[in-house]
Write a protein that holds these residues in place. Structure first.
Motif, PDB file in Angstrom:
ATOM      1  N   PRO A  78       7.223  -0.840   0.810  1.00 12.47           N
ATOM      2  CA  PRO A  78       6.015  -0.219   1.359  1.00 12.47           C
ATOM      3  C   PRO A  78       6.223   1.269   1.648  1.00 12.47           C
ATOM      4  CG  PRO A  78       6.409  -2.341   2.398  1.00 12.47           C
ATOM      5  CD  PRO A  78       7.619  -2.038   1.573  1.00 12.47           C
ATOM      6  N   ASP A  79       5.219   2.079   1.338  1.00 10.80           N
ATOM      7  CA  ASP A  79       5.361   3.525   1.513  1.00 10.80           C
ATOM      8  C   ASP A  79       4.074   4.197   1.998  1.00 10.80           C
ATOM      9  OD1 ASP A  79       3.811   3.422  -0.799  1.00 10.80           O
ATOM     10  OD2 ASP A  79       5.455   3.948  -2.136  1.00 10.80           O
ATOM     11  N   LEU A  80       3.084   3.396   2.392  1.00 10.69           N
ATOM     12  CA  LEU A  80       1.823   3.974   2.856  1.00 10.69           C
ATOM     13  C   LEU A  80       1.283   3.131   4.001  1.00 10.69           C
ATOM     14  CD1 LEU A  80      -0.162   6.313   2.158  1.00 10.69           C
ATOM     15  CD2 LEU A  80      -1.472   4.633   0.829  1.00 10.69           C
ATOM     16  N   ALA A  81       1.099   3.746   5.167  1.00 13.97           N
ATOM     17  CA  ALA A  81       0.623   3.041   6.357  1.00 13.97           C
ATOM     18  C   ALA A  81      -0.665   3.675   6.865  1.00 13.97           C
ATOM     19  CB  ALA A  81       1.683   3.074   7.460  1.00 13.97           C
ATOM     20  N   LEU A  82      -1.561   2.830   7.348  1.00 15.27           N
ATOM     21  CA  LEU A  82      -2.822   3.311   7.926  1.00 15.27           C
ATOM     22  C   LEU A  82      -3.022   2.642   9.283  1.00 15.27           C
ATOM     23  CD1 LEU A  82      -5.453   4.959   7.590  1.00 15.27           C
ATOM     24  CD2 LEU A  82      -6.462   2.937   6.481  1.00 15.27           C
ATOM     25  N   ASN A 137       2.574   8.538   4.897  1.00 14.73           N
ATOM     26  CA  ASN A 137       3.280   8.124   3.684  1.00 14.73           C
ATOM     27  C   ASN A 137       4.768   8.396   3.838  1.00 14.73           C
ATOM     28  OD1 ASN A 137       2.493  11.168   2.855  1.00 14.73           O
ATOM     29  ND2 ASN A 137       4.354  10.543   1.747  1.00 14.73           N
ATOM     30  N   SER A 138       5.584   7.574   3.231  1.00 13.36           N
ATOM     31  CA  SER A 138       7.022   7.815   3.158  1.00 13.36           C
ATOM     32  C   SER A 138       7.405   7.970   1.694  1.00 13.36           C
ATOM     33  CB  SER A 138       7.803   6.658   3.796  1.00 13.36           C
ATOM     34  OG  SER A 138       7.500   5.423   3.167  1.00 13.36           O
ATOM     35  N   GLY A 139       8.561   8.606   1.465  1.00 22.63           N
ATOM     36  CA  GLY A 139       8.996   8.831   0.090  1.00 22.63           C
ATOM     37  C   GLY A 139       8.715  10.235  -0.404  1.00 22.63           C
ATOM     38  N   ASN A 140       7.916  10.991   0.341  1.00 21.74           N
ATOM     39  CA  ASN A 140       7.607  12.375  -0.015  1.00 21.74           C
ATOM     40  C   ASN A 140       7.159  13.104   1.245  1.00 21.74           C
ATOM     41  OD1 ASN A 140       5.757  14.684  -0.825  1.00 21.74           O
ATOM     42  ND2 ASN A 140       6.525  14.107  -2.834  1.00 21.74           N
ATOM     43  N   LEU A 188      -2.536  12.988   9.904  1.00 21.52           N
ATOM     44  CA  LEU A 188      -1.654  12.756   8.760  1.00 21.52           C
ATOM     45  C   LEU A 188      -0.195  12.968   9.138  1.00 21.52           C
ATOM     46  CD1 LEU A 188      -3.631  14.860   6.127  1.00 21.52           C
ATOM     47  CD2 LEU A 188      -3.788  12.381   6.458  1.00 21.52           C
ATOM     48  N   ALA A 189       0.674  12.245   8.469  1.00 18.91           N
ATOM     49  CA  ALA A 189       2.114  12.469   8.589  1.00 18.91           C
ATOM     50  C   ALA A 189       2.774  12.029   7.288  1.00 18.91           C
ATOM     51  CB  ALA A 189       2.697  11.697   9.766  1.00 18.91           C
TER      52      ALA A 189
END
Length: 398
Positions: free
Chosen positions: A29-33, A74-77, A110-111
């Protein structure tokens, strides 16, 4: 005060989830809301690094309105050092979330976390957002916490409930961080949610005070990220009168401290390559600032950190770090303890090496430095420095 499940969705009126949108090659997982069902008073504390990522800049703009409904991470970038394109992409994600959640783009925070200097692949994020929005759940805190991890080895979340003014108030949170940790906020991100009714000025002041005492008193490697952020949202769903001052505010602050200090310690315990959790306590200082300066110097000393990794009771490195911390103190009056074992008292103290070894083999160790100059004290949480830290950071981009 009782612990609760579901982290950021423990408080009433919050939904969250996390999915993979393709940013991570691993498929993790790389996107959280995170979404509040009603407008939430919001505050944030950000990195002091002069190099600030696009999501930090956009979130600072949006927080000027004082309210938020949604938070996308988002994670990974990292979307840092990506120029106007990075800002454009960040705003595109905010606009898309706003359309899906029927709120204004300015109500979306955003983060981002991950590799610096790589353009954000915005298309897979935008394509995945409708699915993510449909999955939002009041039990989705753990899934969101999983989605914001980078080199973290476990998801970090915590929540409590407490009674304030005859009603139950819930405070929950999640964070990520393992390396590039010395926030001085304001790579760490933290999100705290509560259903307490608070106005913006109280919320912001509370967050800043507690961050100073928790997230700003951790260090893994002494580096301050371009993306460090802590958000606090309060949607008032617990009902009742607004918490403004007095015993009710003090009680809320106790709960906020409990959540933030627990999450901060989890970051240190998950420090990249860490094998030991270290609490560096400086007491007997004339001022809080002097206590913090001395404790931080010890906590950031690579020589001190490697000595603890090697389980070597090298108190000289501890004293030397205090000596270059910039504070005025008397080495002849200072005492140093490893837990309860005295190792220095104006000069080296003869101690049992096996006792010291037994202490240093523990997973959690307290170092006490008594300056004997005043009544102020500060504890900085850190970890040891191992071979694995070098391995992890020697190949981070690959």
């Amino acid at each position: 005060m009782q612990t609760k499940s579901y982290g950021v969705t423990a408080a009433l009126g919050y939904n969250a989830w996390g999915v993979n949108c393709g940013l991570k090659k691993s498929g993790h997982p790389d996107l959280a809301l995170i979404y509040s069902e009603v407008p939430a008073v919001a505050a944030g504390v950000f990195t002091t690094n002069k190099v600030k990522a696009a999501p930090v800049l956009v979130s600072q703009e949006h927080l000027a309105g004082g309210y938020a409904r949604a938070l996308l991470i988002n994670s990974g970038n990292a979307n840092a050092c990506t120029g106007e394109e990075g800002l454009k992409h960040a705003r595109m994600t905010a606009i898309t979330v706003a359309k899906l959640m029927q709120c204004r783009p300015e109500e979306v925070l955003l983060a981002s976390t991950g590799v610096i200097g790589v353009p954000l692949p915005v298309t897979p994020i935008l394509n995945t957002l409708p699915t993510l929005a449909n999955l939002l759940s009041t039990t989705g805190g753990p899934q969101a916490a999983q989605a914001i991890m980078t080199t973290d080895t476990f998801a970090k979340e915590y929540a409590v409930s407490l009674e304030i003014g005859g009603r139950e108030i819930r405070i929950g949170g999640m964070c990520k961080g393992s390396g590039m940790i010395q926030p001085q906020m304001a790579t760490m991100l933290g999100v705290i949610t509560t259903d307490a009714p608070l106005k913006g000025t109280v919320l912001s002041a509370s967050l800043r005070q507690i961050v100073k005492q928790t997230f700003n008193r951790i260090t893994v490697d002494g580096d301050t990220s371009t993306n460090d952020t802590v958000f606090l949202m309060a949607n008032g769903r617990a009902g009742g009168a607004e918490i403004t001052t007095g015993p009710d505010l003090e009680r809320f602050m106790e709960g906020l401290y409990e959540v933030c200090s627990h999450l901060a310690r989890l970051i240190v315990k998950d420090g990249e390559g860490a094998t030991k959790f270290l609490a560096i306590k400086v007491k007997g200082a004339r001022t809080e600032n002097e206590a913090e300066s001395a404790a931080r110097a010890v906590a950031n000393s690579n020589l001190v950190k490697t000595a603890f990794f090697g389980e070597d009771a090298n108190w000289g490195r501890i004293l030397a770090a205090v000596g270059y911390s910039g504070i005025d103190f008397s080495p002849e009056k200072t005492e140093i303890f490893l837990e309860t074992l005295p190792v220095y008292a104006g000069t080296g103290v003869a101690f049992n090496e096996q006792t010291a070894k037994d202490i240093l083999q523990q997973k959690e160790i307290e170092v006490i430095i008594d300056l004997k100059q005043g009544k102020e004290e500060v504890t900085i949480w850190t970890c040891d420095l191992s071979f694995d830290y070098v391995k992890i950071n020697g190949s981070y981009r690959t």
